[in-house]
Design a protein around this motif. Structure first.
Motif, short mmCIF file in Angstrom:
data_model
loop_
_atom_site.label_atom_id
_atom_site.label_comp_id
_atom_site.label_asym_id
_atom_site.label_seq_id
_atom_site.Cartn_x
_atom_site.Cartn_y
_atom_site.Cartn_z
N THR A 57 0.66 -1.04 -0.09
CA THR A 57 -0.16 -0.03 -0.01
C THR A 57 0.87 1.15 -0.04
OG1 THR A 57 -0.14 0.22 2.53
CG2 THR A 57 -1.85 -1.42 1.46
N MET A 58 0.24 2.19 -0.32
CA MET A 58 1.12 3.57 -0.50
C MET A 58 1.89 3.61 1.02
SD MET A 58 1.06 4.75 -3.59
CE MET A 58 1.31 6.66 -3.33
N THR A 59 1.07 3.70 1.82
CA THR A 59 1.59 4.09 3.40
C THR A 59 2.45 3.01 3.61
OG1 THR A 59 -0.79 4.66 4.08
CG2 THR A 59 0.96 4.04 5.91
N VAL A 69 4.02 10.31 2.54
CA VAL A 69 3.10 9.73 1.43
C VAL A 69 2.79 10.49 0.33
CG1 VAL A 69 0.67 8.72 0.91
CG2 VAL A 69 1.73 7.98 3.14
N SER A 70 2.74 11.78 0.54
CA SER A 70 2.70 12.90 -0.34
C SER A 70 3.72 12.65 -1.33
CB SER A 70 2.49 14.34 0.07
OG SER A 70 3.65 14.47 0.98
N THR A 73 3.51 9.88 -3.65
CA THR A 73 2.56 9.57 -4.32
C THR A 73 3.10 10.53 -5.46
OG1 THR A 73 0.79 10.04 -2.86
CG2 THR A 73 0.31 10.90 -4.90
N THR A 74 3.84 11.64 -5.44
CA THR A 74 4.23 12.25 -6.76
C THR A 74 5.41 11.32 -7.46
OG1 THR A 74 4.50 14.49 -5.55
CG2 THR A 74 6.16 14.41 -7.22
N VAL A 76 5.25 8.06 -7.48
CA VAL A 76 4.40 6.94 -8.06
C VAL A 76 3.72 7.51 -9.31
CG1 VAL A 76 2.46 5.60 -7.88
CG2 VAL A 76 4.23 5.54 -5.95
N ASN A 77 3.07 8.64 -9.19
CA ASN A 77 2.68 9.28 -10.48
C ASN A 77 3.45 9.29 -11.80
OD1 ASN A 77 0.03 9.53 -9.18
ND2 ASN A 77 0.51 11.70 -8.62
N ARG A 87 -1.37 1.19 -10.53
CA ARG A 87 -1.78 1.29 -9.19
C ARG A 87 -3.16 0.43 -9.40
NH1 ARG A 87 -0.70 7.32 -9.04
NH2 ARG A 87 -1.65 7.19 -11.01
N VAL A 99 0.22 -0.84 -5.06
CA VAL A 99 1.06 -0.36 -6.27
C VAL A 99 1.87 -1.62 -6.50
CG1 VAL A 99 3.00 1.14 -6.99
CG2 VAL A 99 1.34 1.92 -5.38
#
Length: 156
Positions: A57-59, A69-70, A73-74, A76-77, A87, A99
């Motif tokens: 998971t992202m966390t 996480v922010s 997120t960048t 991973v995007n 995702r 992911v």
């Protein structure tokens, strides 16, 4: 600690670490992964390792990388856009995002692992067995120190 010891240790932390990262980037660009930064490769590595354990998971990934996480997120995007990651939602709970590596991501992660294996084998091959044991004990102590300092934010 003498000033010479301090300077040598600082040199190792700064220059040797940066040299390793530069070598890593050069090695990967030679095999077709020139669109990846070392940080992105380490995200791929974490995703691959954690997905194998079902902890992707992202966390969980952000925790493993010691980033927010922010920030993840960048990254991973960007890696999704480049085709290295995908995702997906968790069945039954759409709030949970998992992911995974794409085949392209698996290839890059494999090349990254090969680089590390060659680097470790080459470095270890220059040391006698007792020197390697001493180095590993010392590195373990350094790792413990940095873990404790990270948790306590005492380096700044």
């Amino acid at each position: 600690m003498t000033q010479q010891q301090r300077d040598s240790l600082n040199y190792f932390f700064v220059h040797v670490f940066n040299r390793i990262l530069a070598c890593e980037e050069q090695a990967l660009s030679r095999v077709g992964a020139s669109d990846l930064s070392v940080k992105e490769l380490h995200v791929l590595e974490a995703v691959g390792d954690l997905a194998a354990e079902g902890r992707n998971t992202m966390t969980q990934i952000a925790d493993a990388l010691s980033i927010r996480v922010s920030s993840l997120t960048t990254a991973v995007n960007t890696l999704v856009r480049k085709g290295y990651l995908e995702r997906g939602g968790e069945p039954g709970d759409r709030r949970v995002i998992r992911v995974r590596l794409t085949p392209k991501g698996e290839d890059a992660n494999h090349l990254h692992a090969q680089f590390h294996a060659r680097m470790v084998d080459s470095a270890a091959g220059r040391l006698k067995e007792e020197e390697l044991d001493t180095l590993l004990r010392s590195l373990s102590q350094l790792e413990q120190f940095f873990q404790e300092m990270r948790c306590q934010n005492q380096l700044i």
